[in-house]
Motif scaffolding. Structure first.
Motif, PDB file in Angstrom:
ATOM      1  N   UNK A  31      -7.532  38.135  13.153  1.00  0.00           N
ATOM      2  CA  UNK A  31      -6.840  36.908  13.561  1.00  0.00           C
ATOM      3  C   UNK A  31      -6.189  36.232  12.358  1.00  0.00           C
ATOM      4  N   UNK A  32      -4.997  35.680  12.577  1.00  0.00           N
ATOM      5  CA  UNK A  32      -4.313  35.024  11.456  1.00  0.00           C
ATOM      6  C   UNK A  32      -4.838  33.606  11.214  1.00  0.00           C
ATOM      7  N   UNK A  33      -5.724  33.116  12.067  1.00  0.00           N
ATOM      8  CA  UNK A  33      -6.413  31.860  11.777  1.00  0.00           C
ATOM      9  C   UNK A  33      -7.506  32.159  10.753  1.00  0.00           C
ATOM     10  N   UNK A  34      -7.574  31.415   9.645  1.00  0.00           N
ATOM     11  CA  UNK A  34      -8.440  31.822   8.538  1.00  0.00           C
ATOM     12  C   UNK A  34      -9.932  31.579   8.723  1.00  0.00           C
ATOM     13  N   UNK A  35     -10.305  30.676   9.619  1.00  0.00           N
ATOM     14  CA  UNK A  35     -11.728  30.318   9.711  1.00  0.00           C
ATOM     15  C   UNK A  35     -12.305  30.803  11.046  1.00  0.00           C
ATOM     16  N   UNK A  36     -12.786  32.046  11.024  1.00  0.00           N
ATOM     17  CA  UNK A  36     -13.295  32.720  12.219  1.00  0.00           C
ATOM     18  C   UNK A  36     -14.757  33.091  12.022  1.00  0.00           C
ATOM     19  N   UNK A  37     -15.529  32.896  13.087  1.00  0.00           N
ATOM     20  CA  UNK A  37     -16.913  33.361  13.132  1.00  0.00           C
ATOM     21  C   UNK A  37     -17.055  34.280  14.346  1.00  0.00           C
TER      22      UNK A  37
END
Length: 308
Positions: A31-37
Motif C-alpha cells: 500500500x502506498x499509505x506509509x503507516x500500515x499494520x
C-alpha cells in the motif's frame, strides 16, 4: 487529522491458508499509505499457515501474528482480527483477496473530505471459479444520508440486488465506530452486520476498482456447516435474518417515527426475498413435474415391432 501518519490496520483472518496467503500479504504491504499494520489472526490452522506467518512477521515488523489455541469459528476469528488491531481505521481482507496499492490512501481521502463517515467502500472486481472477472457500479447516494433509516433502507434494497454493487464488510472503517457493534453467529450474519453499520453512520464510496476478491456461490447448507450452525436453519435463513433485524431495531434508539419506517423497510426486504424464494421453488417443482411426465412417456412407449 488524517494524514501519512494515520495508522490503518488490515485484519486478515485465516485458517489453513498456506497456499493463498503470500499474495494477499504482499498486496497489503505494498500500500502506498506509509503507516500500515497487518494483523493476521490464525484460527488454529493445521497446515503450514503458522510457519509461513511467523516467517513473514519476522521479515516485516508491520505484521502482527496471532494464533488461536483452538478453532474459535469463522466469525469469532474475524472479530478477533478487528479487536487486536490498533489503527484508527480498520479494513478486513480475505486470505485470497488482493488490494490495489492505492486502496487505503484513496479511501482515507474520502474520509478526509467528509468527517461524518464511518465507512468507505470501493468498487470490487470479483473472479468466478471459471476465471471470469466481473464488477458492478454503485451510483446511489442513500448510504451517505444523515438519516439512519434512509441508509438502512438503502442497504436492505441492495441486499436484494447484485452482490457486485457494494461490499461493506470489506471497506475501510473507523474502528471505534464498528468494533463495539455486537455480532451473532448465524446465516446471513454479514448482511445483518451491514444493516447495523448503515444505522451507525454515513458511508462514502469510491467508484474505482481498488480490491479484488474470488467469488463462488455456495448453498446455504454448505455455509451453515462452515459457520457451525444447525443445517436446518438454511431453510429459514431469511426469516431468522428478518427477526434479527427487528430485534436490533428495537435496541437502536430510533424515534417512534423512524422505528416505524425502519420496520417497514425490513418488511419490504423480507417480502421481496420470500417472493423470490417462492418463485424459485415453483420453477424447481415445474421442472420436476416435467421430468416425471417425460420419463413416464418414455417408460410407457411400446417396443418397436419387427420390420416387414
Amino acid at each position: 487529522m488524517i494524514g501519512p501518519g494515520t495508522l490503518v490496520s488490515v485484519g486478515l483472518p485465516v485458517r489453513n491458508g498456506a497456499a493463498r496467503l503470500e499474495g494477499v500479504v504482499r498486496s497489503v504491504l505494498a500500500q502506498d499509505h506509509p503507516d500500515i499494520e497487518l494483523v493476521i489472526c490464525d484460527n488454529a490452522s493445521t497446515d503450514g499457515t503458522e510457519e509461513i506467518c511467523r516467517e513473514l512477521a519476522r521479515a516485516d515488523d508491520r505484521i502482527v501474528y496471532h494464533r488461536q489455541p483452538e478453532n474459535v469459528g469463522l466469525l469469532n476469528n474475524f472479530i478477533s482480527a478487528g479487536r487486536l488491531a490498533r489503527g484508527e481505521f480498520l479494513r478486513w481482507v480475505g486470505d485470497d483477496d488482493r488490494l490495489e496499492p492505492g486502496c487505503v490512501s484513496r479511501s482515507l481521502r474520502a474520509f478526509a473530505e467528509d468527517e461524518r463517515l464511518i465507512l468507505v467502500t470501493t468498487q470490487v472486481a470479483y473472479t468466478d471459479p471459471d476465471g471470469t472477472t466481473r464488477t458492478g457500479v454503485y451510483e446511489g447516494t442513500g448510504l451517505r444520508s444523515g438519516d439512519p433509516v434512509e441508509r438502512f433502507a438503502e442497504m436492505l434494497r441492495l441486499l436484494n440486488e447484485s452482490h457486485l454493487l457494494i461490499d461493506p464488510l470489506y471497506g475501510l472503517m473507523r474502528r471505534s465506530a464498528v468494533v463495539g457493534i455486537p455480532r451473532r453467529n448465524m446465516l446471513r450474519e454479514d448482511e445483518v452486520f451491514a444493516a447495523k453499520l448503515a444505522l451507525a453512520g454515513p458511508w462514502g464510496h469510491v467508484p474505482e476498482v481498488l480490491a479484488h476478491r474470488n467469488w463462488k456461490h455456495e448453498r446455504m447448507g454448505t455455509i451453515a456447516r462452515r459457520l457451525d450452525v444447525p443445517v436446518w436453519q438454511a431453510r429459514f435463513s431469511s426469516t431468522l435474518q428478518y427477526r434479527e433485524l427487528l430485534h436490533w431495531l428495537d435496541r437502536s434508539g430510533l424515534t417512534d417515527d423512524r422505528l416505524r419506517r425502519a420496520r417497514a423497510a425490513a418488511r419490504r426486504m423480507y417480502v421481496r426475498r420470500q417472493r423470490v424464494v417462492a418463485a424459485r421453488r415453483g420453477r424447481r417443482l415445474a421442472r420436476m413435474a416435467a421430468n416425471l411426465i417425460t420419463s413416464g412417456r418414455v417408460a410407457g412407449r411400446p417396443e418397436p415391432g419387427p420390420r416387414s
